[in-house]
Design a protein around this motif. Structure first.
Motif, mmCIF file in Angstrom:
data_model
loop_
_atom_site.group_PDB
_atom_site.id
_atom_site.type_symbol
_atom_site.label_atom_id
_atom_site.label_comp_id
_atom_site.label_asym_id
_atom_site.label_seq_id
_atom_site.Cartn_x
_atom_site.Cartn_y
_atom_site.Cartn_z
ATOM 1 N N VAL A 233 39.410 35.777 39.261
ATOM 2 C CA VAL A 233 38.476 35.947 38.150
ATOM 3 C C VAL A 233 38.787 34.943 37.046
ATOM 4 O O VAL A 233 39.888 34.415 36.953
ATOM 5 C CB VAL A 233 38.544 37.379 37.578
ATOM 6 N N SER A 234 37.789 34.697 36.219
ATOM 7 C CA SER A 234 37.986 33.776 35.093
ATOM 8 C C SER A 234 38.674 34.457 33.927
ATOM 9 O O SER A 234 39.459 33.842 33.201
ATOM 10 C CB SER A 234 36.622 33.225 34.629
ATOM 11 N N HIS A 235 38.372 35.747 33.736
ATOM 12 C CA HIS A 235 38.942 36.517 32.634
ATOM 13 C C HIS A 235 39.383 37.871 33.173
ATOM 14 O O HIS A 235 38.566 38.628 33.694
ATOM 15 C CB HIS A 235 37.930 36.697 31.504
ATOM 16 N N GLY A 236 40.685 38.168 33.041
ATOM 17 C CA GLY A 236 41.219 39.398 33.591
ATOM 18 C C GLY A 236 41.055 40.593 32.673
ATOM 19 O O GLY A 236 40.368 40.543 31.652
ATOM 20 N N LYS A 237 41.670 41.700 33.058
ATOM 21 C CA LYS A 237 41.675 42.900 32.238
ATOM 22 C C LYS A 237 42.252 42.566 30.859
ATOM 23 O O LYS A 237 43.189 41.783 30.772
ATOM 24 C CB LYS A 237 42.517 43.989 32.889
ATOM 25 N N PRO A 238 41.703 43.092 29.775
ATOM 26 C CA PRO A 238 40.775 44.221 29.669
ATOM 27 C C PRO A 238 39.292 43.862 29.742
ATOM 28 O O PRO A 238 38.454 44.705 29.439
ATOM 29 C CB PRO A 238 41.118 44.803 28.291
ATOM 30 N N GLY A 239 38.948 42.625 30.110
ATOM 31 C CA GLY A 239 37.542 42.281 30.284
ATOM 32 C C GLY A 239 36.960 42.942 31.516
ATOM 33 O O GLY A 239 37.681 43.442 32.380
ATOM 34 N N PRO A 240 35.643 42.961 31.665
ATOM 35 C CA PRO A 240 34.997 43.687 32.761
ATOM 36 C C PRO A 240 35.006 42.985 34.111
ATOM 37 O O PRO A 240 34.781 43.621 35.144
ATOM 38 C CB PRO A 240 33.554 43.827 32.263
ATOM 39 N N GLU A 241 35.267 41.672 34.130
ATOM 40 C CA GLU A 241 35.063 40.899 35.359
ATOM 41 C C GLU A 241 35.834 41.422 36.571
ATOM 42 O O GLU A 241 35.273 41.461 37.683
ATOM 43 C CB GLU A 241 35.398 39.423 35.117
ATOM 44 N N PRO A 242 37.108 41.816 36.448
ATOM 45 C CA PRO A 242 37.819 42.285 37.650
ATOM 46 C C PRO A 242 37.132 43.451 38.349
ATOM 47 O O PRO A 242 36.959 43.442 39.575
ATOM 48 C CB PRO A 242 39.194 42.680 37.102
ATOM 49 N N TYR A 243 36.721 44.453 37.583
ATOM 50 C CA TYR A 243 36.084 45.608 38.215
ATOM 51 C C TYR A 243 34.648 45.328 38.627
ATOM 52 O O TYR A 243 34.151 45.894 39.614
ATOM 53 C CB TYR A 243 36.194 46.831 37.302
ATOM 54 N N GLU A 244 33.974 44.460 37.927
ATOM 55 C CA GLU A 244 32.645 44.044 38.380
ATOM 56 C C GLU A 244 32.750 43.353 39.735
ATOM 57 O O GLU A 244 31.944 43.612 40.638
ATOM 58 C CB GLU A 244 32.019 43.096 37.355
ATOM 59 N N ARG A 245 33.731 42.479 39.867
ATOM 60 C CA ARG A 245 33.903 41.753 41.128
ATOM 61 C C ARG A 245 34.331 42.698 42.254
ATOM 62 O O ARG A 245 33.844 42.599 43.380
ATOM 63 C CB ARG A 245 34.930 40.633 40.959
ATOM 64 N N GLY A 246 35.234 43.614 41.933
ATOM 65 C CA GLY A 246 35.668 44.567 42.952
ATOM 66 C C GLY A 246 34.508 45.374 43.499
ATOM 67 O O GLY A 246 34.363 45.544 44.719
ATOM 68 N N ALA A 247 33.652 45.879 42.611
ATOM 69 C CA ALA A 247 32.487 46.648 43.054
ATOM 70 C C ALA A 247 31.553 45.787 43.897
ATOM 71 O O ALA A 247 31.066 46.226 44.952
ATOM 72 C CB ALA A 247 31.745 47.210 41.838
ATOM 73 N N ALA A 248 31.312 44.561 43.444
ATOM 74 C CA ALA A 248 30.399 43.668 44.164
ATOM 75 C C ALA A 248 30.905 43.394 45.577
ATOM 76 O O ALA A 248 30.116 43.366 46.542
ATOM 77 C CB ALA A 248 30.227 42.363 43.398
ATOM 78 N N LEU A 249 32.207 43.211 45.723
ATOM 79 C CA LEU A 249 32.778 42.938 47.045
ATOM 80 C C LEU A 249 32.725 44.156 47.959
ATOM 81 O O LEU A 249 32.784 44.025 49.188
ATOM 82 C CB LEU A 249 34.215 42.429 46.912
ATOM 83 N N LEU A 250 32.602 45.346 47.367
ATOM 84 C CA LEU A 250 32.386 46.550 48.178
ATOM 85 C C LEU A 250 30.911 46.771 48.479
ATOM 86 O O LEU A 250 30.553 47.699 49.207
ATOM 87 C CB LEU A 250 32.938 47.786 47.450
ATOM 88 N N GLY A 251 30.053 45.915 47.890
ATOM 89 C CA GLY A 251 28.618 46.053 48.084
ATOM 90 C C GLY A 251 28.006 47.138 47.220
ATOM 91 O O GLY A 251 26.956 47.690 47.566
ATOM 92 N N LEU A 252 28.647 47.433 46.076
ATOM 93 C CA LEU A 252 28.207 48.514 45.211
ATOM 94 C C LEU A 252 28.052 48.046 43.772
ATOM 95 O O LEU A 252 28.637 47.032 43.369
ATOM 96 C CB LEU A 252 29.221 49.666 45.235
ATOM 97 N N GLU A 253 27.304 48.791 42.991
ATOM 98 C CA GLU A 253 27.267 48.605 41.555
ATOM 99 C C GLU A 253 28.494 49.296 40.948
ATOM 100 O O GLU A 253 28.956 50.314 41.496
ATOM 101 C CB GLU A 253 25.997 49.196 40.956
ATOM 102 N N PRO A 254 29.025 48.801 39.834
ATOM 103 C CA PRO A 254 30.172 49.474 39.217
ATOM 104 C C PRO A 254 29.909 50.949 38.917
ATOM 105 O O PRO A 254 30.817 51.779 39.038
ATOM 106 C CB PRO A 254 30.392 48.678 37.928
ATOM 107 N N GLY A 255 28.681 51.282 38.559
ATOM 108 C CA GLY A 255 28.350 52.668 38.244
ATOM 109 C C GLY A 255 28.483 53.609 39.419
ATOM 110 O O GLY A 255 28.541 54.833 39.232
ATOM 111 N N ALA A 256 28.542 53.065 40.635
ATOM 112 C CA ALA A 256 28.713 53.885 41.831
ATOM 113 C C ALA A 256 30.176 54.047 42.205
ATOM 114 O O ALA A 256 30.489 54.654 43.242
ATOM 115 C CB ALA A 256 27.947 53.275 43.007
ATOM 116 N N CYS A 257 31.076 53.509 41.370
ATOM 117 C CA CYS A 257 32.498 53.479 41.712
ATOM 118 C C CYS A 257 33.355 54.281 40.734
ATOM 119 O O CYS A 257 33.070 54.354 39.539
ATOM 120 C CB CYS A 257 33.009 52.042 41.719
#
Length: 230
Positions: free
Chosen positions: A148-172
């Motif tokens: 990721v370009s910007h790690g925690k506490p920014g949103p990118e890590p969890y946004e990317r994790g959800a995307a790689l699972l094929g899900l929206e973050p709200g489903a996780c």
């Protein structure tokens, strides 16, 4: 009492069910505290940093921590400091063990058909070293600070994790032990924020988490997750 029927230490589980789980690693799935302390104390000595300056850095990437504690140093010095802490930490994997409930959680989620990932502030090399040292089964998706370009506490890590699972973050569900990670999950609009005790007091975790538990062993997976139908 610990286990799936243990009462939360604070908060409550949100209503509804979720299709994926995003786990922090250090302090959530594995105990690497002794190795972390040894590594950063050595680093502080080498770079002339007061260890007190590291307070509150748990859950953040090493690059973000260095940017704060070495704000008065040159960019070249900060790059060298980051290279060195990575080198020290990768070399020290003694005393790293799986935390209660972590292995069982992966097994249960596999049984239930729920995709799950590790989302860590470690760089890729360090994450792989610690997963290997702990003996924790490696999920198919592992998101690290290197991804990721910007790690925690920014949103990118969890946004990317959800995307790689094929899900929206709200489903996780996000499972964390540090305020920086909970803030990251909230910023990513995760569906639920579950905190477990590690290095942070209950009352601090409760500021950002929906629910605080003793450990991953206390999460009642069958009532919280259901496979997403394509």
């Amino acid at each position: 009492m610990s286990g799936p029927h243990a009462a939360p230490l604070a908060g409550a589980f949100p209503s509804g069910t979720f299709g994926g789980v995003l786990f922090d690693m250090d302090g959530t799935l594995i105990n690497s505290l002794a190795a972390v302390v040894r590594s950063w104390m050595q680093w502080c000595e080498e770079f002339g940093i007061d260890p007190e300056d590291l307070k509150g850095s748990h859950g953040r990437t090493s690059a973000n921590t260095i940017a704060v504690v070495m704000a008065d140093r040159s960019e070249a010095e900060r790059r060298e400091a980051h290279r060195r802490i990575t080198e020290i930490e990768v070399a020290d994997t003694d005393d790293i063990v799986v935390l209660p409930g972590a292995r069982e959680a992966f097994e249960e989620l596999d049984r239930l058909g729920i995709p799950h990932a590790i989302v860590t502030s470690c760089d890729r090399e360090l994450a792989e070293a610690r997963i290997g040292a702990s003996g924790l089964p490696r999920p198919q998706v592992v998101v690290t600070a290197s991804d990721v370009s910007h790690g925690k506490p920014g949103p990118e890590p969890y946004e990317r994790g959800a995307a790689l699972l094929g899900l929206e973050p709200g489903a996780c569900i996000v499972v964390e032990d540090a305020p920086a990670g909970l803030v990251s999950g909230r910023a990513a609009s995760a569906g639920a924020l579950v905190a477990v005790l590690g290095t942070t007091p209950v009352e601090v975790l409760a500021r950002d988490a929906d629910v605080v538990l003793e450990s991953v062993a206390d999460i009642p997976w069958p009532t919280l997750v259901t496979p997403t139908v394509p």
